[in-house]
Design a protein around this motif. Structure first.
Motif, PDB file in Angstrom:
ATOM      1  N   VAL A  12       0.834  -1.202   0.000  1.00  0.00           N
ATOM      2  CA  VAL A  12       0.000   0.000   0.000  1.00  0.00           C
ATOM      3  C   VAL A  12       0.871   1.256   0.000  1.00  0.00           C
ATOM      4  O   VAL A  12       0.650   2.194  -0.783  1.00  0.00           O
ATOM      5  CB  VAL A  12      -0.956   0.001   1.203  1.00  0.00           C
ATOM      6  CG1 VAL A  12      -1.632   1.362   1.359  1.00  0.00           C
ATOM      7  CG2 VAL A  12      -2.024  -1.083   1.047  1.00  0.00           C
ATOM      8  N   VAL A  13       1.886   1.297   0.865  1.00  0.00           N
ATOM      9  CA  VAL A  13       2.729   2.491   0.971  1.00  0.00           C
ATOM     10  C   VAL A  13       3.590   2.670  -0.274  1.00  0.00           C
ATOM     11  O   VAL A  13       3.684   3.773  -0.829  1.00  0.00           O
ATOM     12  CB  VAL A  13       3.600   2.417   2.242  1.00  0.00           C
ATOM     13  CG1 VAL A  13       4.646   3.533   2.240  1.00  0.00           C
ATOM     14  CG2 VAL A  13       2.716   2.536   3.488  1.00  0.00           C
ATOM     15  N   THR A  14       4.218   1.590  -0.747  1.00  0.00           N
ATOM     16  CA  THR A  14       5.093   1.736  -1.917  1.00  0.00           C
ATOM     17  C   THR A  14       4.299   2.099  -3.169  1.00  0.00           C
ATOM     18  O   THR A  14       4.725   2.972  -3.944  1.00  0.00           O
ATOM     19  CB  THR A  14       5.910   0.456  -2.161  1.00  0.00           C
ATOM     20  OG1 THR A  14       5.022  -0.670  -2.243  1.00  0.00           O
ATOM     21  CG2 THR A  14       6.909   0.227  -1.045  1.00  0.00           C
ATOM     22  N   LEU A  15       3.142   1.478  -3.377  1.00  0.00           N
ATOM     23  CA  LEU A  15       2.344   1.816  -4.550  1.00  0.00           C
ATOM     24  C   LEU A  15       1.717   3.204  -4.408  1.00  0.00           C
ATOM     25  O   LEU A  15       1.560   3.926  -5.398  1.00  0.00           O
ATOM     26  CB  LEU A  15       1.266   0.759  -4.780  1.00  0.00           C
ATOM     27  CG  LEU A  15       1.791  -0.616  -5.213  1.00  0.00           C
ATOM     28  CD1 LEU A  15       0.654  -1.628  -5.300  1.00  0.00           C
ATOM     29  CD2 LEU A  15       2.518  -0.527  -6.548  1.00  0.00           C
ATOM     30  N   GLY A  16       1.368   3.575  -3.175  1.00  0.00           N
ATOM     31  CA  GLY A  16       0.870   4.927  -2.954  1.00  0.00           C
ATOM     32  C   GLY A  16       1.931   5.973  -3.271  1.00  0.00           C
ATOM     33  O   GLY A  16       1.645   6.994  -3.902  1.00  0.00           O
ATOM     34  N   LEU A  17       3.170   5.724  -2.848  1.00  0.00           N
ATOM     35  CA  LEU A  17       4.273   6.638  -3.170  1.00  0.00           C
ATOM     36  C   LEU A  17       4.532   6.671  -4.669  1.00  0.00           C
ATOM     37  O   LEU A  17       4.842   7.731  -5.236  1.00  0.00           O
ATOM     38  CB  LEU A  17       5.537   6.216  -2.420  1.00  0.00           C
ATOM     39  CG  LEU A  17       5.540   6.509  -0.919  1.00  0.00           C
ATOM     40  CD1 LEU A  17       6.729   5.836  -0.243  1.00  0.00           C
ATOM     41  CD2 LEU A  17       5.570   8.016  -0.656  1.00  0.00           C
TER      42      LEU A  17
END
Length: 216
Positions: A12-17
């Motif tokens: 979630v965090v890496t794809l959000g970034l």
């Protein structure tokens, strides 16, 4: 929602970034493109038109291409090569412990079916990464051709075909300058994890592990 984020927080965090930074790339690229266009007396583009331009897709494809090449090469090389002491390497054959018991639960469907499906599945990670690299390579090539021809038209020069741009030093210079940096990063990671640690990271050996310990 809290449970979902706990179980999927890394993706979630890496794809959000990724989405955030890709949007920032688009906005700043659009601004840079229009600033250059104004300096040369050319028409500026709206954001929608810019997102269809070679300028945007050349930069996007060029970077995706190098990243997927890095990951595909990393998966394939670590399947066959070792680096003593590195957290990024499998344990050396003489250091391997007794095999762990198989994980509980049913195996994935292709493994249960066996035959060619199991063989293909056993290499599915590297094959998928190589396909993503190939798709990004084509995206870079098409976007680069469009951008090259836009610049050529602005200077009264003839357009080139996609095949001609593929054989140009400009295209390969763009590729090689990204590819070499990806292998530098992989090599640095392999060596630095011999001597350095990050407590709690899956990419690091335990803090207490000696330098010669190989694998996580």
């Amino acid at each position: 929602m809290k449970r979902f984020f706990r179980n999927n927080g890394l993706s979630v965090v890496t794809l959000g970034l990724f989405v955030l930074l890709w949007g920032a790339q688009a906005l700043t690229g659009w601004q840079a493109y229009n600033e250059e266009a104004q300096e040369h007396g050319r028409a500026v583009l709206g954001l929608g038109a810019y997102l269809e331009s070679g300028h945007f897709w050349e930069a996007t494809g060029e970077n995706w291409e190098s990243e997927f090449l890095q990951m595909a090469a990393f998966v394939l090389l670590t399947a066959r090569l070792y680096q003593r002491g590195s957290a990024e390497s499998k344990p050396l054959p003489e250091d391997e412990q007794a095999p762990e018991p198989p994980p509980s639960g049913p195996p994935p469907g292709p493994v249960r079916r066996g035959g060619w499906a199991a063989q293909l599945y056993s290499h599915s990670l590297s094959l998928t990464l190589l396909l993503l690299f190939a798709a990004s390579f084509v995206l870079h090539l098409l976007g680069g051709t469009a951008e090259h021809n836009r610049e050529a038209a602005a200077h009264g020069q003839p357009a080139v075909s996609t095949l001609a741009f593929l054989g140009s030093a400009e295209f390969w210079h763009q590729s090689f300058q990204n590819w070499q940096s990806e292998f530098l990063a992989v090599g640095a990671m392999a060596v630095l994890t011999i001597f350095l640690r990050e407590r709690g990271s899956a990419e690091s050996k335990p803090v207490e592990a000696p330098h010669h310990h190989t694998g996580r």
